[in-house]
Design a protein around this motif. Sequence first.
Motif, mmCIF file in Angstrom:
data_model
loop_
_atom_site.group_PDB
_atom_site.id
_atom_site.type_symbol
_atom_site.label_atom_id
_atom_site.label_comp_id
_atom_site.label_asym_id
_atom_site.label_seq_id
_atom_site.Cartn_x
_atom_site.Cartn_y
_atom_site.Cartn_z
ATOM 1 N N SER A 93 12.413 174.367 -20.120
ATOM 2 C CA SER A 93 12.187 175.742 -19.653
ATOM 3 C C SER A 93 11.593 175.650 -18.254
ATOM 4 N N ALA A 94 11.702 176.725 -17.509
ATOM 5 C CA ALA A 94 11.186 176.695 -16.130
ATOM 6 C C ALA A 94 10.773 178.086 -15.699
ATOM 7 N N ASN A 95 9.832 178.139 -14.752
ATOM 8 C CA ASN A 95 9.509 179.418 -14.127
ATOM 9 C C ASN A 95 9.288 179.203 -12.640
ATOM 10 N N VAL A 96 9.600 180.258 -11.886
ATOM 11 C CA VAL A 96 9.464 180.217 -10.434
ATOM 12 C C VAL A 96 8.133 180.859 -10.076
ATOM 13 N N GLN A 97 7.272 180.101 -9.381
ATOM 14 C CA GLN A 97 5.965 180.613 -8.997
ATOM 15 C C GLN A 97 6.109 181.574 -7.812
ATOM 16 N N THR A 98 5.004 182.238 -7.450
ATOM 17 C CA THR A 98 5.057 183.225 -6.360
ATOM 18 C C THR A 98 5.467 182.590 -5.033
ATOM 19 N N ASP A 99 5.163 181.292 -4.846
ATOM 20 C CA ASP A 99 5.560 180.631 -3.590
ATOM 21 C C ASP A 99 6.993 180.095 -3.644
ATOM 22 N N GLN A 100 7.735 180.456 -4.711
ATOM 23 C CA GLN A 100 9.125 180.058 -4.938
ATOM 24 C C GLN A 100 9.279 178.600 -5.390
ATOM 25 N N LEU A 101 8.174 177.921 -5.731
ATOM 26 C CA LEU A 101 8.274 176.574 -6.304
ATOM 27 C C LEU A 101 8.629 176.723 -7.778
ATOM 28 N N THR A 102 9.622 175.968 -8.220
ATOM 29 C CA THR A 102 10.013 175.977 -9.626
ATOM 30 C C THR A 102 9.233 174.898 -10.366
ATOM 31 N N VAL A 103 8.566 175.297 -11.449
ATOM 32 C CA VAL A 103 7.831 174.355 -12.292
ATOM 33 C C VAL A 103 8.478 174.391 -13.677
ATOM 34 N N ALA A 104 8.753 173.207 -14.228
ATOM 35 C CA ALA A 104 9.505 173.139 -15.482
ATOM 36 C C ALA A 104 8.752 172.346 -16.536
ATOM 37 N N GLU A 105 9.027 172.698 -17.782
ATOM 38 C CA GLU A 105 8.646 171.851 -18.907
ATOM 39 C C GLU A 105 9.823 170.911 -19.131
#
Length: 196
Positions: A93-105
């Motif tokens: 799974s992944a989400n895009v942070q406010t700075d547009q960096l994608t962080v994933a599990e």
Amino acid sequence: MSFPLFPLNTVLFPGCRLDLQIFEARYLDMIGRCMKQNGGFGVVAIVEGEEVGDAPERYSLVGCEAHIRDWQQRPNGLLGIRVEGGRRFRVLSANVQTDQLTVAEVEWLDEQPDQPLTKEHDDLAALLEALSMHPMVSALEMGGEVNGQQALACQLAYLLPFERDQKQVLLEMDDPTVRLARIQVLLEQLQGDFVA
């Protein structure tokens, strides 16, 4: 495990090296954190979207961990880094942070035990040796002699001029013997294209 992603228009393989120029704030911050924590980040191939600007709409769900091996300030003022591919992973799974960096599990993919090279790999090993003479490959300190099927398959898949989709399929293969057989088929198709 939570992991920052760096979507690129390339496919990174375990044991292979890639030079990157970092200029976007989100990736400068990410590289700074990785260097402080002695951690890595994930390289995933972009399927839809761009490298620069907003997070890409779609990227491959299997990627390769990147470890920072060297860095320098480039003459143009940008940060240059050299990374080396580590373990393969699958994005859960992944989400895009406010700075547009994608962080994933992510989950790490199991690697099969490496197998020694056999007589049937002589031509492919010779091809990698020849590739190591190319200035761009030499600059990355890649190519030359390898010890097993895994290193031979990863380096050839990375260095040969296959399409990005073909490289992604090779990355997703678990068995280095199967990967080498697929590389042989792709090479024959490339040779056929040159003859045609």
